[in-house]
Design a protein around this motif. Structure first.
Motif, PDB file in Angstrom:
ATOM      1  N   ALA A  31       0.840  -1.196   0.000  1.00 24.30           N
ATOM      2  CA  ALA A  31       0.000   0.000   0.000  1.00 24.30           C
ATOM      3  C   ALA A  31       0.876   1.246   0.000  1.00 24.30           C
ATOM      4  O   ALA A  31       1.902   1.289   0.675  1.00 24.30           O
ATOM      5  CB  ALA A  31      -0.926   0.009   1.216  1.00 24.30           C
ATOM      6  N   ALA A  32       0.448   2.233  -0.769  1.00 25.48           N
ATOM      7  CA  ALA A  32       1.032   3.564  -0.657  1.00 25.48           C
ATOM      8  C   ALA A  32       0.121   4.415   0.226  1.00 25.48           C
ATOM      9  O   ALA A  32       0.498   4.769   1.337  1.00 25.48           O
ATOM     10  CB  ALA A  32       1.243   4.180  -2.028  1.00 25.48           C
ATOM     11  N   PRO A  33      -1.120   4.712  -0.205  1.00 21.76           N
ATOM     12  CA  PRO A  33      -2.044   5.372   0.730  1.00 21.76           C
ATOM     13  C   PRO A  33      -2.889   4.345   1.478  1.00 21.76           C
ATOM     14  O   PRO A  33      -3.052   3.209   1.033  1.00 21.76           O
ATOM     15  CB  PRO A  33      -2.912   6.213  -0.198  1.00 21.76           C
ATOM     16  N   GLN A  42      -5.271  11.151  10.141  1.00 21.83           N
ATOM     17  CA  GLN A  42      -4.360  10.027  10.347  1.00 21.83           C
ATOM     18  C   GLN A  42      -4.328   9.531  11.786  1.00 21.83           C
ATOM     19  O   GLN A  42      -3.973   8.388  12.040  1.00 21.83           O
ATOM     20  CB  GLN A  42      -2.936  10.450   9.939  1.00 21.83           C
ATOM     21  N   GLY A  43      -4.705  10.337  12.731  1.00 20.41           N
ATOM     22  CA  GLY A  43      -4.485  10.012  14.140  1.00 20.41           C
ATOM     23  C   GLY A  43      -5.179   8.768  14.647  1.00 20.41           C
ATOM     24  O   GLY A  43      -4.837   8.252  15.715  1.00 20.41           O
ATOM     25  N   THR A  44      -6.151   8.249  13.934  1.00 15.01           N
ATOM     26  CA  THR A  44      -6.894   7.094  14.421  1.00 15.01           C
ATOM     27  C   THR A  44      -6.280   5.761  14.017  1.00 15.01           C
ATOM     28  O   THR A  44      -6.784   4.709  14.394  1.00 15.01           O
ATOM     29  CB  THR A  44      -8.337   7.149  13.899  1.00 15.01           C
ATOM     30  N   SER A  45      -5.207   5.769  13.223  1.00 20.67           N
ATOM     31  CA  SER A  45      -4.614   4.531  12.737  1.00 20.67           C
ATOM     32  C   SER A  45      -3.096   4.670  12.684  1.00 20.67           C
ATOM     33  O   SER A  45      -2.582   5.768  12.452  1.00 20.67           O
ATOM     34  CB  SER A  45      -5.150   4.200  11.333  1.00 20.67           C
ATOM     35  N   PRO A  46      -2.360   3.557  12.895  1.00 20.79           N
ATOM     36  CA  PRO A  46      -0.901   3.622  12.745  1.00 20.79           C
ATOM     37  C   PRO A  46      -0.460   3.732  11.299  1.00 20.79           C
ATOM     38  O   PRO A  46       0.718   3.955  11.034  1.00 20.79           O
ATOM     39  CB  PRO A  46      -0.436   2.292  13.352  1.00 20.79           C
ATOM     40  N   ASN A  47      -1.400   3.569  10.369  1.00 22.61           N
ATOM     41  CA  ASN A  47      -1.073   3.616   8.949  1.00 22.61           C
ATOM     42  C   ASN A  47      -1.674   4.845   8.295  1.00 22.61           C
ATOM     43  O   ASN A  47      -2.902   5.028   8.298  1.00 22.61           O
ATOM     44  CB  ASN A  47      -1.594   2.371   8.233  1.00 22.61           C
ATOM     45  N   GLY A  48      -0.809   5.686   7.750  1.00 16.33           N
ATOM     46  CA  GLY A  48      -1.292   6.865   7.046  1.00 16.33           C
ATOM     47  C   GLY A  48      -0.798   6.915   5.627  1.00 16.33           C
ATOM     48  O   GLY A  48      -1.552   7.192   4.696  1.00 16.33           O
ATOM     49  N   ASP A  53       4.842   4.398   7.155  1.00 19.98           N
ATOM     50  CA  ASP A  53       3.983   3.436   7.846  1.00 19.98           C
ATOM     51  C   ASP A  53       3.752   2.189   6.998  1.00 19.98           C
ATOM     52  O   ASP A  53       3.278   2.290   5.862  1.00 19.98           O
ATOM     53  CB  ASP A  53       2.612   4.061   8.153  1.00 19.98           C
ATOM     54  N   ASN A  54       4.067   1.031   7.566  1.00 14.36           N
ATOM     55  CA  ASN A  54       3.751  -0.224   6.895  1.00 14.36           C
ATOM     56  C   ASN A  54       3.721  -1.335   7.942  1.00 14.36           C
ATOM     57  O   ASN A  54       4.707  -1.543   8.655  1.00 14.36           O
ATOM     58  CB  ASN A  54       4.786  -0.551   5.813  1.00 14.36           C
ATOM     59  N   PRO A  55       2.614  -2.073   8.060  1.00 12.12           N
ATOM     60  CA  PRO A  55       2.508  -3.103   9.101  1.00 12.12           C
ATOM     61  C   PRO A  55       3.468  -4.265   8.887  1.00 12.12           C
ATOM     62  O   PRO A  55       3.941  -4.867   9.859  1.00 12.12           O
ATOM     63  CB  PRO A  55       1.049  -3.553   9.014  1.00 12.12           C
ATOM     64  N   THR A  56       3.768  -4.614   7.637  1.00 12.79           N
ATOM     65  CA  THR A  56       4.729  -5.694   7.383  1.00 12.79           C
ATOM     66  C   THR A  56       6.111  -5.304   7.878  1.00 12.79           C
ATOM     67  O   THR A  56       6.822  -6.110   8.491  1.00 12.79           O
ATOM     68  CB  THR A  56       4.786  -6.001   5.875  1.00 12.79           C
ATOM     69  N   ARG A  57       6.501  -4.067   7.639  1.00  8.53           N
ATOM     70  CA  ARG A  57       7.789  -3.563   8.090  1.00  8.53           C
ATOM     71  C   ARG A  57       7.850  -3.520   9.616  1.00  8.53           C
ATOM     72  O   ARG A  57       8.876  -3.844  10.222  1.00  8.53           O
ATOM     73  CB  ARG A  57       8.024  -2.180   7.493  1.00  8.53           C
TER      74      ARG A  57
END
Length: 372
Positions: A31-33, A42-48, A53-57
């Motif tokens: 994902a990019a966005p 953005q404040g409601t999620s760790p991914n923006g 931000d990347n959950p795999t990373r």
């Protein structure tokens, strides 16, 4: 987790809590966005956005951080990690001490870039003598050094650096976090190329930095976000998957290195043999006390470049390649890359082949290569 053995730690490192129907290691998130909250943003999620931000990373960073014993940030390559460290910590007017016998591109970066922006660069061999650390901002060591395999007492060096007000960073590429944990020995930062033994399959580029200092990690994170020096999601996922077998791979590589060293030590046509696990090696006293295991990398001299070529050409299980720490045994004549080594100097990285096969193949190839 600290009570678990190395194999268990590697297999479990960074995995999310199990849930019915979920995989052990989630697949890569491309994902990019990401969707943002229409009002809160953005404040409601760790991914923006995909660059910071990347959950795999983040899962990979959790895994490497568990093994190193600190907070971790991964980079696109080892060179990106170490140059990011240097440019984050150092400012014009600062002094840095770098290894004169370490990874050549780092020395080139120091003279080409750091000195040009006003950083004073000093070089010292891994085992010293070192200059005075008074007024030094950062001391960087690579232990075991690449390619010469010298080893320095990290705890003693950390004490000396800290007494002078300097930071100590340790390049842990050759050892891996299963070989030694520099943060436990007093280092402020660990930097490494994950391209090598950490991931070990010769199919990705990766770097990382780890520290227990929130201030340093925050600064490095800002640098990485600003420069965009992040690995892609698939590389991060591949690295995490590969990390699970690190204990198994290192065990075979180290056993192979010990057997190859025994072979080479008995040959009159091989000189300059180095491996920190060999009792008569100059690095052995420190390595045996400091390191939990010795890597599968050794070095020796075959006299000249042509004989190195004949040796590798004759070998069936030794490939000419410039990386190390992979499943395949590789030989690299370091002088061709700018290292200050003799023309016949070889860095041999033992892979995961059957020990008897590898030893027999190297012996036969040396016989075919002949003498200088």
């Amino acid at each position: 987790m600290s009570e678990w053995g190395d194999g268990t730690r590697c297999v479990r490192a960074g995995l999310p809590e199990p849930a019915p129907g979920d995989p052990f290691l989630p697949g890569p998130v491309f994902a990019a966005p990401y969707h943002l909250d229409p009002f809160a943003g953005q404040g409601t999620s760790p991914n923006g956005y995909g660059r910071p931000d990347n959950p795999t990373r983040r899962l990979l960073e959790a895994a490497v951080g568990e093994l190193e014993g600190g907070d971790c940030r991964v980079f696109a390559t080892g060179q990106a990690a170490i140059t990011g460290l240097l440019l984050t910590v150092l400012r014009p007017g600062d002094t840095v001490v770098l290894p004169s016998d370490g990874y050549f591109p780092v020395r080139a970066f120091a003279t080409d870039v750091l000195e040009a922006i006003g950083v004073r660069v000093l070089f010292a061999p891994t085992v010293g003598p070192y200059p005075s650390f008074e007024g030094v901002r950062l001391v960087l060591v690579e232990t075991p050094a690449n390619p010469g395999l010298d080893v320095v007492d990290v705890a003693a060096l950390a004490e000396r650096a800290h007494a002078a007000g300097a930071l100590l960073a340790v390049d842990n590429t050759t050892a891996t976090p299963l070989g030694q944990r520099p943060l436990d020995l007093g280092a402020d930062l660990v930097v490494a190329s994950g391209t090598k033994a950490l991931t070990g399959h010769s199919d990705l580029l990766l770097g990382y930095l780890a520290s227990r200092s929130t201030e340093l990690i925050d600064a490095v994170t800002t640098w990485r976000t600003t420069t965009g020096a992040v690995p892609g999601a698939f590389d991060a996922w591949l690295a995490h998957r590969s990390l699970a077998t690190l204990d198994l791979r290192l065990a075979r590589q180290s056993a192979n290195a010990a057997a190859v060293v025994d072979l080479l030590a008995g040959r009159s046509d091989v000189t300059g043999l180095r491996w920190p696990g060999r009792p008569d090696d100059p690095a052995y006293p420190v390595a045996s006390a400091q390191m939990r295991r010795i890597p599968g990398v050794l070095s020796f001299d075959l006299g000249d470049a042509d004989r190195v070529g004949r040796f590798v050409e004759a070998a069936r299980l030794v490939a000419a390649a410039t990386s190390f720490g992979g499943l395949h045994t590789t030989a690299d004549r370091r002088a061709q890359w700018g290292d200050d080594t003799a023309p016949g100097f070889v860095r041999l990285s033992c892979g995961a082949e059957d020990t008897a096969d590898l030893v027999a193949d190297i012996a036969a190839a040396l016989d075919v290569a002949g003498s200088v």
